[in-house]
Design a protein around this motif. Structure first.
Motif, PDB file in Angstrom:
ATOM      1  N   THR A 147     -10.313 -53.658   5.044  1.00 42.34           N
ATOM      2  CA  THR A 147     -10.507 -52.428   4.269  1.00 42.34           C
ATOM      3  C   THR A 147     -11.341 -52.623   2.994  1.00 42.34           C
ATOM      4  OG1 THR A 147      -8.557 -51.311   5.151  1.00 42.34           O
ATOM      5  CG2 THR A 147      -9.323 -50.602   2.988  1.00 42.34           C
ATOM      6  N   PRO A 148     -11.129 -53.672   2.188  1.00 43.37           N
ATOM      7  CA  PRO A 148     -11.963 -53.817   0.985  1.00 43.37           C
ATOM      8  C   PRO A 148     -13.455 -53.881   1.289  1.00 43.37           C
ATOM      9  CG  PRO A 148     -10.055 -55.255   0.853  1.00 43.37           C
ATOM     10  CD  PRO A 148     -10.062 -54.704   2.243  1.00 43.37           C
ATOM     11  N   ALA A 149     -13.842 -54.520   2.383  1.00 38.75           N
ATOM     12  CA  ALA A 149     -15.255 -54.573   2.753  1.00 38.75           C
ATOM     13  C   ALA A 149     -15.745 -53.211   3.224  1.00 38.75           C
ATOM     14  CB  ALA A 149     -15.484 -55.625   3.830  1.00 38.75           C
ATOM     15  N   LEU A 150     -14.920 -52.525   4.027  1.00 38.99           N
ATOM     16  CA  LEU A 150     -15.320 -51.215   4.546  1.00 38.99           C
ATOM     17  C   LEU A 150     -15.523 -50.199   3.426  1.00 38.99           C
ATOM     18  CD1 LEU A 150     -13.017 -50.783   7.694  1.00 38.99           C
ATOM     19  CD2 LEU A 150     -15.294 -51.812   7.535  1.00 38.99           C
ATOM     20  N   MET A 151     -14.820 -50.381   2.319  1.00 41.28           N
ATOM     21  CA  MET A 151     -14.943 -49.430   1.214  1.00 41.28           C
ATOM     22  C   MET A 151     -16.308 -49.480   0.539  1.00 41.28           C
ATOM     23  SD  MET A 151     -12.232 -47.689   1.376  1.00 41.28           S
ATOM     24  CE  MET A 151     -12.325 -46.739  -0.136  1.00 41.28           C
ATOM     25  N   ALA A 152     -17.158 -50.419   0.954  1.00 42.13           N
ATOM     26  CA  ALA A 152     -18.539 -50.416   0.459  1.00 42.13           C
ATOM     27  C   ALA A 152     -19.276 -49.180   0.950  1.00 42.13           C
ATOM     28  CB  ALA A 152     -19.273 -51.678   0.919  1.00 42.13           C
TER      29      ALA A 152
END
Length: 294
Positions: A147-152
């Motif tokens: 999720t932290p990467a997808l929030m880009a």
């Protein structure tokens, strides 16, 4: 994070740019080299094969057109499945849930990697702005990890259940989006035939029950003679064919979606398929012209 990305089309390009802007180290592969070279100039690393990408990145995302393209990139010669370094695959493509489940099992058997189906909604504008909605199927802990990467490039990531649940959710999304676009095309046609300025519909309907995200986006596109392609009509048709197949398999009654799907097929047969989905309005132009001439 160190992230691999396969598929640099209308959606993939802005998604990779968002990852780069967020400070991630991104390696890319694309079937045609042009987009990859363009991103290389912006800081991405280019790999020669999906296998090479998977060897250098334990996390790889896909954004491809259909199930055949996904199968080729993952399981074809020099595919991701032959990469020992790959541990998590995130598929942003829109493909049938049954294919997703089968691919997940095959990848697990090939190299033990985890598959997340994570189709997106929000179009090219959402990808560029970082406001996509991501619907995820697969292990909840893997979804939490990524999720932290997808929030880009996303404003919201929702875990929907086991593998395949993300794809089912995307089909629900496409059912709502496509039937709404068809309704907008009919409303615009109705207004024009009555001599009412259809361009004022978004303003007039704003805040009412007919208001939606799509209303102010698609009415202007429908009224422009040459609308840039944001999402092609044939892409919508592909997804609605998948909706129809799943509905038949489950015995789900979907009369509205079935009718809209046939309208998309007719528009595609008339040569409108490669154009923007807003071009569905041209189908009603053809009908109106035929009625007038007869």
């Amino acid at each position: 994070m160190k992230i691999g990305f396969c598929g640099l089309g209308r959606m993939g390009m802005p998604m990779v740019r968002r990852l780069l802007q967020a400070g991630h180290q991104v390696s890319v592969w694309n079937r045609t080299p042009g987009p990859a070279q363009q991103l290389a100039a912006e800081g991405a690393l280019v790999c020669d094969t999906p296998q090479a990408l998977g060897q250098s990145c334990s996390l790889v995302a896909l954004c491809l057109f259909d199930a055949a393209a996904v199968e080729s990139v993952v399981f074809g010669p020099a595919g991701l499945a032959s990469a020992d370094g790959l541990t998590l695959l995130v598929d942003h493509s829109s493909i049938p849930p049954a294919d997703t489940r089968q691919f997940s099992e095959r990848l697990q058997q090939a190299n033990g990697a985890t598959w997340l189906d994570a189709p997106v909604s929000g179009g090219t504008g959402g990808a560029a702005a970082g406001t996509l909605a991501v619907m995820v199927g697969g292990p909840a802990d893997a979804c939490l990890t990524i999720t932290p990467a997808l929030m880009a490039y996303a404003q919201r990531v929702t875990h929907m259940g086991p593998v395949g649940a993300g794809q089912v959710t995307k089909l629900c999304n496409q059912t709502i989006v496509t039937t709404t676009i068809a309704a907008l095309a009919e409303a615009v046609s109705l207004a024009r035939d009555a001599g009412v300025d259809a361009a004022r519909l978004p303003q007039a309907l704003a805040g009412g029950w007919a208001d939606s995200t799509l209303l102010p986006l698609f009415v202007p596109r429908m009224l422009q003679p040459d609308t840039p392609v944001h999402a092609s009509l044939d892409t919508m048709l592909k997804d609605m064919d998948t909706v129809a197949a799943l509905a038949r398999q489950q015995g789900t009654a979907m009369p509205v979606a079935a009718t809209v799907g046939q309208g998309l097929r007719l528009a595609s047969r008339k040569g409108l398929g490669a154009g923007d989905a807003s071009g569905l309005i041209r189908l009603y132009d053809h009908i109106s012209e035929h009625s007038t001439n007869s």
